[in-house]
Design an enzyme around this catalytic site. Sequence first.
Site, PDB file in Angstrom:
ATOM      1  N   ASP A   1       0.869  -1.189   0.000  1.00 58.12           N
ATOM      2  CA  ASP A   1       0.000   0.000   0.000  1.00 58.12           C
ATOM      3  C   ASP A   1       0.901   1.234   0.000  1.00 58.12           C
ATOM      4  O   ASP A   1       2.130   1.132   0.153  1.00 58.12           O
ATOM      5  CB  ASP A   1      -0.913   0.008   1.236  1.00 58.12           C
ATOM      6  CG  ASP A   1      -1.878   1.186   1.248  1.00 58.12           C
ATOM      7  OD1 ASP A   1      -2.369   1.591   0.182  1.00 58.12           O
ATOM      8  OD2 ASP A   1      -2.154   1.725   2.352  1.00 58.12           O
ATOM      9  N   SER A   2       0.287   2.403  -0.144  1.00 56.80           N
ATOM     10  CA  SER A   2       1.051   3.642  -0.064  1.00 56.80           C
ATOM     11  C   SER A   2       1.393   3.992   1.381  1.00 56.80           C
ATOM     12  O   SER A   2       2.286   4.802   1.637  1.00 56.80           O
ATOM     13  CB  SER A   2       0.233   4.783  -0.668  1.00 56.80           C
ATOM     14  OG  SER A   2      -1.022   4.843  -0.018  1.00 56.80           O
TER      15      SER A   2
ATOM     16  N   TYR B   1      -1.073   8.501  -2.818  1.00 58.49           N
ATOM     17  CA  TYR B   1      -1.262   8.127  -4.214  1.00 58.49           C
ATOM     18  C   TYR B   1      -2.457   8.867  -4.826  1.00 58.49           C
ATOM     19  O   TYR B   1      -2.486   9.144  -6.017  1.00 58.49           O
ATOM     20  CB  TYR B   1      -1.511   6.614  -4.323  1.00 58.49           C
ATOM     21  CG  TYR B   1      -0.267   5.755  -4.306  1.00 58.49           C
ATOM     22  CD1 TYR B   1       1.003   6.283  -4.060  1.00 58.49           C
ATOM     23  CD2 TYR B   1      -0.366   4.383  -4.545  1.00 58.49           C
ATOM     24  CE1 TYR B   1       2.124   5.476  -4.050  1.00 58.49           C
ATOM     25  CE2 TYR B   1       0.753   3.561  -4.541  1.00 58.49           C
ATOM     26  CZ  TYR B   1       2.004   4.110  -4.298  1.00 58.49           C
ATOM     27  OH  TYR B   1       3.108   3.299  -4.299  1.00 58.49           O
ATOM     28  N   GLY B   2      -3.439   9.131  -3.990  1.00 58.90           N
ATOM     29  CA  GLY B   2      -4.690   9.714  -4.491  1.00 58.90           C
ATOM     30  C   GLY B   2      -4.522  11.040  -5.188  1.00 58.90           C
ATOM     31  O   GLY B   2      -5.368  11.448  -5.984  1.00 58.90           O
TER      32      GLY B   2
ATOM     33  N   CYS C   1      -4.483  -1.661  -1.919  1.00 57.82           N
ATOM     34  CA  CYS C   1      -4.684  -0.235  -2.174  1.00 57.82           C
ATOM     35  C   CYS C   1      -5.612  -0.114  -3.370  1.00 57.82           C
ATOM     36  O   CYS C   1      -5.301  -0.617  -4.452  1.00 57.82           O
ATOM     37  CB  CYS C   1      -3.333   0.413  -2.476  1.00 57.82           C
ATOM     38  SG  CYS C   1      -3.437   2.139  -2.999  1.00 57.82           S
ATOM     39  N   ASN C   2      -6.742   0.536  -3.170  1.00 60.10           N
ATOM     40  CA  ASN C   2      -7.700   0.688  -4.270  1.00 60.10           C
ATOM     41  C   ASN C   2      -7.158   1.572  -5.381  1.00 60.10           C
ATOM     42  O   ASN C   2      -7.384   1.311  -6.557  1.00 60.10           O
ATOM     43  CB  ASN C   2      -9.000   1.330  -3.769  1.00 60.10           C
ATOM     44  CG  ASN C   2      -9.815   0.411  -2.895  1.00 60.10           C
ATOM     45  OD1 ASN C   2     -10.801  -0.149  -3.328  1.00 60.10           O
ATOM     46  ND2 ASN C   2      -9.406   0.257  -1.643  1.00 60.10           N
TER      47      ASN C   2
ATOM     48  N   CYS D   1     -11.117   2.769  -0.195  1.00 58.67           N
ATOM     49  CA  CYS D   1      -9.722   3.101   0.075  1.00 58.67           C
ATOM     50  C   CYS D   1      -9.382   2.309   1.323  1.00 58.67           C
ATOM     51  O   CYS D   1     -10.151   2.327   2.299  1.00 58.67           O
ATOM     52  CB  CYS D   1      -9.573   4.601   0.334  1.00 58.67           C
ATOM     53  SG  CYS D   1      -7.933   5.044   0.967  1.00 58.67           S
ATOM     54  N   THR D   2      -8.267   1.606   1.289  1.00 59.94           N
ATOM     55  CA  THR D   2      -7.963   0.711   2.411  1.00 59.94           C
ATOM     56  C   THR D   2      -7.654   1.465   3.712  1.00 59.94           C
ATOM     57  O   THR D   2      -7.670   0.880   4.784  1.00 59.94           O
ATOM     58  CB  THR D   2      -6.790  -0.222   2.051  1.00 59.94           C
ATOM     59  OG1 THR D   2      -5.675   0.569   1.586  1.00 59.94           O
ATOM     60  CG2 THR D   2      -7.195  -1.204   0.974  1.00 59.94           C
ATOM     61  N   HIS D   3      -7.403   2.760   3.592  1.00 63.63           N
ATOM     62  CA  HIS D   3      -7.211   3.551   4.818  1.00 63.63           C
ATOM     63  C   HIS D   3      -8.537   3.739   5.579  1.00 63.63           C
ATOM     64  O   HIS D   3      -8.519   3.946   6.789  1.00 63.63           O
ATOM     65  CB  HIS D   3      -6.675   4.944   4.474  1.00 63.63           C
ATOM     66  CG  HIS D   3      -5.192   4.992   4.238  1.00 63.63           C
ATOM     67  ND1 HIS D   3      -4.609   4.514   3.095  1.00 63.63           N
ATOM     68  CD2 HIS D   3      -4.180   5.481   5.016  1.00 63.63           C
ATOM     69  CE1 HIS D   3      -3.291   4.711   3.169  1.00 63.63           C
ATOM     70  NE2 HIS D   3      -3.010   5.286   4.316  1.00 63.63           N
TER      71      HIS D   3
HETATM   72  N1  DGL Z   1      -4.796   3.228   0.659  1.00 65.93           N
HETATM   73  C1  DGL Z   1      -4.919   3.744  -0.660  1.00 65.93           C
HETATM   74  C2  DGL Z   1      -6.197   3.242  -1.323  1.00 65.93           C
HETATM   75  O1  DGL Z   1      -6.710   2.199  -0.950  1.00 65.93           O
HETATM   76  C3  DGL Z   1      -4.804   5.225  -0.922  1.00 65.93           C
HETATM   77  C4  DGL Z   1      -4.117   6.188  -0.053  1.00 65.93           C
HETATM   78  C5  DGL Z   1      -3.340   7.268  -0.813  1.00 65.93           C
HETATM   79  O2  DGL Z   1      -3.921   8.250  -1.294  1.00 65.93           O
HETATM   80  O3  DGL Z   1      -2.135   7.048  -0.940  1.00 65.93           O
HETATM   81  O4  DGL Z   1      -6.692   3.836  -2.234  1.00 65.93           O
END
Ligand code: DGL
Length: 277
Positions: free
Chosen positions: A24-25, A56-57, A88-89, A202-204
Amino acid sequence: MTSFPTGPNTTETVAPAAPLLLFDSGVGGLSVLAKVRALLPQAPVIYVADNAGLPYGAKTEAQIAARVSGLLGRLTERLHPRLVCIACNTASTIALASVRDVLEVPIVGTVPAIKPAAAMTKTGVIGLLGTQATIRQAYVDRLEAEFAADKRLLRHGAPELVAAAEAKLRGDPVDPAVFARAVAALRAMPDGDRIDTVVLACTHFPLVRDELAQAFGPGVTFIDGSDGIARRIAFLTQGQRWQRKIPDLALFTRGGIDVDQLGSTLAAHGLERVATF
Ligand code: DGL
């Protein structure tokens, strides 16, 4: 094109100590790791956070695809995982196909849980919280067309929630207004008042589910893809042997005080060693 196993990989060639690699990020993939641990407690795990690339977003599709393919290429070469999970989506909806094209190891991605949400909603109005990059993906359009064409899917990009989840897991204070703003943005859309199901794409975001639930109030059910991912990993590794020879590892692409602050959270997820990559 590389071919990929569509069923359990029971080949004798999988070394018992070969780890699962979750990527993941940042800390978001820990929400997936928790589910994987529950199903496969004996699995050796390496958790990789590309925190030098977080968030990443806010990146472009080209930046994410290049970064994720490059990193996963180097990681698999060095760590020889039996399976890679892109937890990570954002990375999955953008780069899953291209990563699969260049890596031979089985890859499990993270797909926004639109299909189960469409089966659950009673009002027919689904909220989707993701990163700004995820919510604009054609991948999400396709899921909507295939599984929720007769529903209303309201999408909101909420980068603040990524930062909030990171802060929460570091033990830093988080302003509750962040959650109220995400809820208000969805509720303000046409039919937003009828949302009864929210996809955490989003996995967060499952890491701040309680805060979101409080901000939404009663009558809203949350769904994310983590249970399905864990089941898929268990299926693809069925029949394989597991041996944890060394304590599980968390790898970060950048070290620093923020990583040091995550020590107890990582240990609570069974990641006893921390290093930079
Ligand atoms: N955890 C990441 C996801 O599932 C995104 C977080 C980020 O923006 O880096 O999309």
